[in-house]
Design an enzyme around this catalytic site. Structure first.
Site, mmCIF file in Angstrom:
data_model
loop_
_atom_site.group_PDB
_atom_site.id
_atom_site.type_symbol
_atom_site.label_atom_id
_atom_site.label_comp_id
_atom_site.label_asym_id
_atom_site.label_seq_id
_atom_site.Cartn_x
_atom_site.Cartn_y
_atom_site.Cartn_z
ATOM 1 N N TYR A 86 -28.275 21.132 -12.136
ATOM 2 C CA TYR A 86 -28.051 19.877 -11.428
ATOM 3 C C TYR A 86 -28.198 20.051 -9.907
ATOM 4 O O TYR A 86 -28.946 19.322 -9.245
ATOM 5 C CB TYR A 86 -26.654 19.288 -11.757
ATOM 6 C CG TYR A 86 -26.257 18.278 -10.729
ATOM 7 C CD1 TYR A 86 -26.779 16.995 -10.770
ATOM 8 C CD2 TYR A 86 -25.453 18.629 -9.642
ATOM 9 C CE1 TYR A 86 -26.499 16.073 -9.773
ATOM 10 C CE2 TYR A 86 -25.164 17.729 -8.638
ATOM 11 C CZ TYR A 86 -25.686 16.454 -8.716
ATOM 12 O OH TYR A 86 -25.423 15.561 -7.723
ATOM 13 N N ASP A 128 -26.111 14.135 -13.800
ATOM 14 C CA ASP A 128 -24.685 14.425 -13.628
ATOM 15 C C ASP A 128 -23.902 13.408 -14.464
ATOM 16 O O ASP A 128 -24.497 12.652 -15.239
ATOM 17 C CB ASP A 128 -24.295 14.374 -12.138
ATOM 18 C CG ASP A 128 -24.241 12.945 -11.606
ATOM 19 O OD1 ASP A 128 -24.799 12.032 -12.267
ATOM 20 O OD2 ASP A 128 -23.647 12.728 -10.540
ATOM 21 N N GLU A 162 -23.153 18.755 -2.207
ATOM 22 C CA GLU A 162 -23.240 18.694 -3.672
ATOM 23 C C GLU A 162 -22.158 19.550 -4.327
ATOM 24 O O GLU A 162 -21.594 19.165 -5.337
ATOM 25 C CB GLU A 162 -24.627 19.140 -4.155
ATOM 26 C CG GLU A 162 -25.729 18.124 -3.884
ATOM 27 C CD GLU A 162 -25.502 16.786 -4.585
ATOM 28 O OE1 GLU A 162 -24.753 16.751 -5.572
ATOM 29 O OE2 GLU A 162 -26.056 15.771 -4.119
#
Ligand code: SF4
Length: 337
Positions: free
Chosen positions: A119, A137, A36
């Site tokens: 996020y 996102d 990520e």
């Protein structure tokens, strides 16, 4: 919108069409965290080889936490936005120290770790632990703003709050990680910024922009920030087949990495322009001019040169040094010539 139907259509599509990506073959929270962070502002195809190399070099949170920063930055070199690597390293050390090396399962706890924002916390909690936590996102923003034909600019905090609320309301009770990934996958593969493939979109029956054929109008944004142009210099200074490099520290833009120095050399010093490099960096457009110059006494007498920030390295050893992208191009030039 019929929410159960929306969830079902999206999950069914994802189970058939999801790309097979290395971080999707695991539920290891550390691996998901790494992927990520790498995927922020970087394309999937660029990330894949970095991710694979990284997981071989630092297969566990412990191995990353105990590695020296230099070796972490070296593994990141070329991916850009180095703050991400420094924060990932620091985050791993914090987990080792404060959570006994075990990554927390809840998004609210995850957000206490340096470098993990709302996020990333949502992604790790939902994908690794199936916690019912939403995520938003850039891809999700685009999908939602089209689904709902949102007129308010998505870069306004009030609109963002609405989008997070929507992400929460749409979450199913099961397959939460897959659902979140499906939303992002839809944004990247179908609901693309230009020419979205609405005919093949599994949720087009729920989409207001599609119904009105106004997909191109969303997402609405405030005016874009202008790029700031910066003119910079770097010097290639060689002595006895070694090149001079300088470490960036503290508040320097590329703190922790090495660059070819930008010394305040007298204009009279003999120099030759050998490279011009253009590089985009957040809101900056850097025009870097690279000069080759003789290493004469004037340079060595500069008081700065006595500091630990400078080092002479053999050309072939440039491969082992972590440079930011524009300076990596200079290193490549030296390695090839
Ligand atoms: Fe995006 Fe088109 Fe699907 Fe709407 S129908 S969500 S605009 S791809």
């Amino acid at each position: 919108m019929n929410i159960p139907q929306f969830q079902k259509s999206l999950l069914r599509w994802y189970s058939k069409k999801a790309r097979d990506l290395p971080w999707r073959r695991t539920r290891d929270p550390y691996a998901i965290w790494v992927s990520e962070i790498m995927l922020q502002q970087t394309q999937v195809t660029t990330v894949i080889p970095y991710y694979e190399k990284w997981m071989k070099k630092f297969p566990t949170l412990q191995s990353l936490a105990r590695a020296p920063l230099d070796s972490v930055l070296h593994a990141w070199a070329g991916l850009g936005y180095y703050r991400r690597a420094r924060m990932l390293h620091q985050g791993a050390q914090e987990v080792l120290k404060n959570w006994n090396g075990k990554i927390p399962e809840r998004a609210s706890e995850l957000q206490k770790i340096p470098g993990i924002g709302r996020y990333t916390a949502g992604a790790i909690a939902s994908i690794a632990f199936e916690e019912k936590s939403p995520l938003v996102d850039g891809n999700v923003i685009r999908v939602f703003s089209r689904l709902k034909a949102l007129r308010s600019p998505v870069d306004q905090p009030s609109t963002l709050r609405r989008l997070w609320k929507l992400a929460e309301d749409l979450l199913p009770d099961e397959s939460i990680g897959n659902f979140n990934q499906a939303l992002m996958e839809l944004g990247s593969q179908v609901c693309t910024p230009q020419n979205p493939r609405c005919e093949t979109c599994p949720v087009h029956g729920h989409c207001k922009a599609y119904r009105a054929q106004r997909q191109a109008f969303y997402p609405v944004r405030l005016l874009k920030e202008k790029m700031i142009k910066l003119r910079e210099r770097a010097f290639l200074i060689e002595k006895n087949s070694r090149v001079l490099i300088q470490k960036q520290t503290g508040k320097d833009r590329w703190s922790g990495l090495w660059i070819f120095p930008n010394l305040n050399l007298e204009e009279s010093l003999r120099r030759r322009e050998v490279l011009k490099i253009k590089h985009g960096f957040t809101k900056y457009l850097i025009d870097l001019r690279v000069y080759q110059t003789q290493a004469d006494e004037k340079i060595f007498l500069m008081p700065k040169m006595l500091s630990k920030k400078f080092r002479w390295v053999k050309r072939e050893d440039l491969k082992k040094i972590a440079f930011p992208s524009p300076h990596q191009k200079i290193a490549n030039y030296l390695l090839a010539s």
